[in-house]
Scaffold this active site. Structure first.
Site, short mmCIF file in Angstrom:
data_model
loop_
_atom_site.label_atom_id
_atom_site.label_comp_id
_atom_site.label_asym_id
_atom_site.label_seq_id
_atom_site.Cartn_x
_atom_site.Cartn_y
_atom_site.Cartn_z
N ILE A 30 37.91 46.12 47.47
CA ILE A 30 39.03 45.43 48.10
C ILE A 30 39.25 44.17 47.25
CG2 ILE A 30 37.48 44.27 49.74
CD1 ILE A 30 39.78 44.13 51.71
N SER A 31 40.49 43.94 46.84
CA SER A 31 40.78 42.87 45.90
C SER A 31 40.52 41.49 46.50
CB SER A 31 42.23 42.95 45.42
OG SER A 31 42.46 44.10 44.66
N GLN A 32 40.24 40.54 45.62
CA GLN A 32 40.12 39.14 45.98
C GLN A 32 41.36 38.69 46.76
OE1 GLN A 32 40.26 36.82 42.43
NE2 GLN A 32 39.71 34.89 43.42
N PRO A 33 41.20 37.94 47.84
CA PRO A 33 42.36 37.52 48.64
C PRO A 33 43.45 36.85 47.82
CG PRO A 33 40.33 37.00 49.81
CD PRO A 33 39.92 37.49 48.45
N ARG A 89 40.99 40.79 58.01
CA ARG A 89 40.46 41.34 56.76
C ARG A 89 39.05 41.92 56.95
NH1 ARG A 89 41.05 40.85 50.97
NH2 ARG A 89 39.05 40.54 49.93
#
Length: 213
Positions: A61-64, A35
């Protein structure tokens, strides 16, 4: 120095599994993918933290956890054709590709499109195909798609995406009447019927285009 392998394991265990995501293919993809290579170098040390990160051009980038949750909701099987709207950094598409999907991803911002394309080439992810276009129109030349995922929030579900969804098929999209606040909606198409289910509140960047904001 941050150990990315240990950081990924901790991310999966503490942020993903602890909140109920159990799909083995999703968890394996999150444990595998670097990531930190999908964010700006100056933010690499935050790549495995519990939150979204800026990637430039007003995008994130979205939260995992959200990446994992939406991936699990799609119920992707190897060989499925998946359309993603909003390539961004490319991380969500990479997760789906690692799960065995043939991914078609559309991005409207040139800088992000070219950066993601280079990233996929460098990582030799040849099962991901990219297009620079208005994502709210989908990718009609490649339709139908077994699964569709939209990683930006709009005021409504774009009709072209419902039309391009296979039967049976699943579509996941953030939808809301105000910007930056949405409900995560799961659309299931089966035997000609379209079923809509609210999966909870989320906050995504704006879905911009003919059928967006």
């Amino acid at each position: 120095m941050v150990d990315p392998v240990r950081s990924r394991e901790r991310m999966v265990r503490e942020q993903i599994e602890a909140r109920g995501v159990s799909d083995r293919a999703v968890l394996d993809a999150l444990r595998t993918l670097p990531r930190h290579l999908f964010v700006e170098e100056a933010l690499a040390y935050k790549a495995y933290s519990d939150g979204p990160l800026p990637i430039g051009e007003g995008q994130t980038i979205s939260q995992p956890f959200i990446v994992a949750l939406m991936s699990e909701m799609l119920q992707v099987q190897p060989g499925m054709r998946v359309l993603e709207i909003g390539t961004g950094s490319g991380y969500q598409a990479a997760v789906l590709a690692d799960m065995g999907a043939d991914v078609y991803t559309v991005e409207r911002i040139k800088k992000l499109f070219f950066a993601a394309r280079k990233r996929f080439m460098d990582m030799r992810m040849f099962s991901v195909k990219l297009k620079l276009d208005d994502g709210t129109m989908g990718w009609p030349e490649e339709a139908p798609f077994d699964r569709i995922i939209v990683t930006a929030g709009g005021p409504e579900i774009p009709e072209p995406l419902i039309d391009q969804l296979a039967d049976p098929g699943r579509l996941i999209i953030p939808v809301g009447g105000s910007k930056r606040y949405q409900e995560l909606i799961l659309i299931e198409k089966k035997d000609g019927e379209v079923i809509r289910t609210n999966k909870g509140d989320v906050a995504f960047v704006d879905l911009v285009g003919q059928h967006g904001w």
